[in-house]
Design an enzyme around this catalytic site. Structure first.
Site, PDB file in Angstrom:
ATOM      1  CG  ASP A  92      -2.190  -0.876   0.910  1.00 43.68           C
ATOM      2  OD1 ASP A  92      -2.605  -0.937  -0.275  1.00 43.68           O
ATOM      3  OD2 ASP A  92      -2.729  -1.482   1.849  1.00 43.68           O
ATOM      4  CG  ASP A 157      -7.439  -4.021  -1.780  1.00 46.56           C
ATOM      5  OD1 ASP A 157      -7.804  -5.075  -2.344  1.00 46.56           O
ATOM      6  OD2 ASP A 157      -7.823  -3.680  -0.663  1.00 46.56           O
TER       7      ASP A 157
HETATM    8  N1  GLY Z   1      -7.059  -1.847   1.027  1.00 42.67           N
HETATM    9  C1  GLY Z   1      -7.836  -2.382   2.067  1.00 42.67           C
HETATM   10  C2  GLY Z   1      -9.240  -1.952   2.026  1.00 42.67           C
HETATM   11  O1  GLY Z   1      -9.715  -1.439   1.030  1.00 42.67           O
HETATM   12  O2  GLY Z   1      -9.889  -2.128   3.040  1.00 42.67           O
END
Ligand code: GLY
Length: 375
Positions: A92, A157
Site C-alpha cells: 500500500d 486493491d
Molecule cells: N485496502 C484495504 C481496504 O480497502 O480495506
C-alpha cells in the site's frame, strides 16, 4: 458548468475543513468517535495513514493556506518511521506516499519529498514476484512457524498502488518500475476479473512456481461474492493503468468492471458492502461509492464515441446520493462521509473512514476542475 449541488458541496467542504484541520492539525485520523477524529500517530504503519495527507494537499492546492501544508509536512515526516522499517512496508505504498511526499513534490518540488516517494516505489518494486508476475500484498502475520505464509498473496486493491510505479518510471526515465506495474496489471486481468465483470479480492499463487492456485474470500460477504470496495479499487486502478500506459485493454477492463458495478447500483444509489450480501442485510459502504465515482469520472474522460455519458451519469448519481444522504456538514464534527465499512465480517459497520472523505473531496475537485492529480 458544474451543477448547483456540486458547487454547494465544494462550498461546504471549504467551510467545514478549516475548522476540522485546526483541531486535528497534529493527528493522523482513521475514523471518528462521537464526531471526533482518532489519531494513529502511534500506529503509523497502518495502510490508510496517507489519506489525511491527500485531503490536506487537495485543500492546500486550492487555498494555499499554510495550515494545510504544515499539517501535511508533519504527517510526511511521521511516515518516515515506516519507510525506514522494511518489516512495516506492504504493497500500500501508493496510498501512503503518493498522497503525502508525492503530493508535496508535485506541489512544491521539494527534493526530500521526491526521495521519499522514490524510496517507497523501490520498496514496492521489490515486492514483485518474477515467476508469478504479481506484487506481493502483505508480509507474514508474525507467526514464526509459518514463514512465507503470505508470499503468494496478491490483492485487487494493489491496482490503486501501481501509479507509484508509473510515477517512478516517469521521473527516473527507467522503465523497470513501469514493466513491473504492467506485468502485475496483466496478471490481475488474467486471474482476478470474472466473466460478468465482477472481481475477486484475494488471489493466491505458488510463490516458487508462479502458478495461480485459488481465489480466497476477503473483506466481502463470501468467497465468490463481489465486495464493492474491491470492485471500486479495480475500476479506478485499471483506468489509471490505461492513462499511464495507453494500453486499450486496461480501459476496456475498467469499463467492464464499471458496467458490472453500474448494473448493480440499487435504486437508492446507496452502495452495500457487497453486491452479493443477503437481501436482509442493509450494511453500506460509502467509500465504495466515492472511489467508484472517481474511477468512473476518469473513464468518462478517457473513452470516446459518446460512451462517456454512461460513466459520468453513474458517477454523478453515486456522488449526489452521498451528498444528499451521507454527508455531515456540521462544523462541530470532524468527518464528512457517513456509513463506511471496512469489512463485511468485522464486528462494527457503518462508521466514518478517512478515505471516504478523501475520495469524496477528490471527486468534487474533479468536477469543479481544481483537483491536484495525485495518481
Ligand atoms: N485496502 C484495504 C481496504 O480497502 O480495506
Amino acid at each position: 458548468m458544474a451543477e448547483n449541488w456540486i458547487l454547494e458541496a465544494e462550498a461546504k467542504i471549504r467551510k467545514k475543513l478549516p475548522e476540522v484541520v485546526k483541531r486535528s492539525v497534529h493527528k493522523v485520523p482513521y475514523t471518528s468517535k462521537n464526531g471526533v477524529f482518532d489519531d494513529w500517530t502511534n500506529n503509523i504503519a497502518w495502510w490508510t495513514n496517507g489519506f489525511w495527507g491527500g485531503i490536506l494537499w487537495q485543500l492546500y492546492h486550492v487555498t494555499k493556506d499554510e495550515m494545510y501544508r504544515e499539517s501535511a509536512k508533519e504527517l510526511e515526516e511521521k511516515l518516515d518511521a515506516t519507510l525506514m522499517s522494511p518489516e512495516d512496508m506492504d504493497h500500500d505504498s501508493g496510498f501512503r506516499w503518493l498522497l503525502t511526499s508525492g503530493a508535496n513534490f508535485r506541489e512544491t518540488g521539494k527534493e526530500e519529498s521526491y526521495r521519499r516517494t522514490l524510496l517507497a516505489a523501490c520498496n514496492m518494486a521489490g515486492r514483485f514476484n518474477p515467476v508469478g508476475n504479481y506484487i506481493r500484498a502483505w508480509n507474514d502475520w508474525g507467526n514464526k512457524e509459518k514463514l512465507g505464509e503470505n508470499a503468494g498473496i496478491a490483492i485487487i486493491d494493489c491496482m490503486m498502488n501501481l501509479p507509484l510505479l508509473y510515477w517512478a518510471s516517469e521521473q527516473t526515465k527507467d522503465p523497470r518500475f513501469y514493466h513491473i506495474a504492467v506485468k502485475h496489471a496483466d496478471t490481475v486481468m488474467e486471474h482476478f476479473i470474472r466473466e460478468d465483470g465482477s472481481v475477486i479480492h484475494i488471489g493466491e499463487f505458488d510463490p516458487y512456481t508462479g502458478e495461480f492456485l485459488r481465489s480466497v474470500g476477503g473483506q466481502g460477504y463470501a468467497h465468490g461474492s463481489a465486495w464493492t470496495r474491491g470492485q471500486a479499487w479495480a475500476i479506478y486502478g485499471f483506468v489509471l493503468s490505461y492513462q499511464h500506459t495507453k494500453k486499450e485493454k486496461y480501459l476496456e477492463c475498467a469499463q467492464k468492471i464499471a458496467d458490472y458495478f453500474i448494473s448493480n447500483i440499487p435504486q437508492s444509489g446507496l452502495i452495500p458492502v457487497d453486491f452479493c450480501q443477503p437481501g436482509n442485510c442493509g450494511w453500506e459502504d460509502s467509500t465504495a461509492a466515492a472511489i467508484a465515482a472517481c474511477g468512473m469520472l476518469e473513464i468518462a474522460k478517457s473513452v470516446g464515441g459518446g460512451e462517456d455519458d454512461l460513466y459520468r451519469k453513474a458517477a454523478l448519481k453515486l456522488l449526489y446520493t452521498l451528498y444528499e444522504k451521507r454527508c455531515d456538514w456540521s462544523p462541530e464534527t470532524d468527518a464528512i462521509i457517513q456509513k463506511c465499512t471496512a469489512a463485511y465480517h468485522d464486528k462494527e459497520h457503518e462508521f466514518t473512514i478517512i478515505y471516504g472523505d478523501y475520495f469524496f473531496i477528490e471527486a468534487i475537485w474533479k468536477l469543479t476542475g481544481q483537483e491536484l492529480f495525485l495518481w
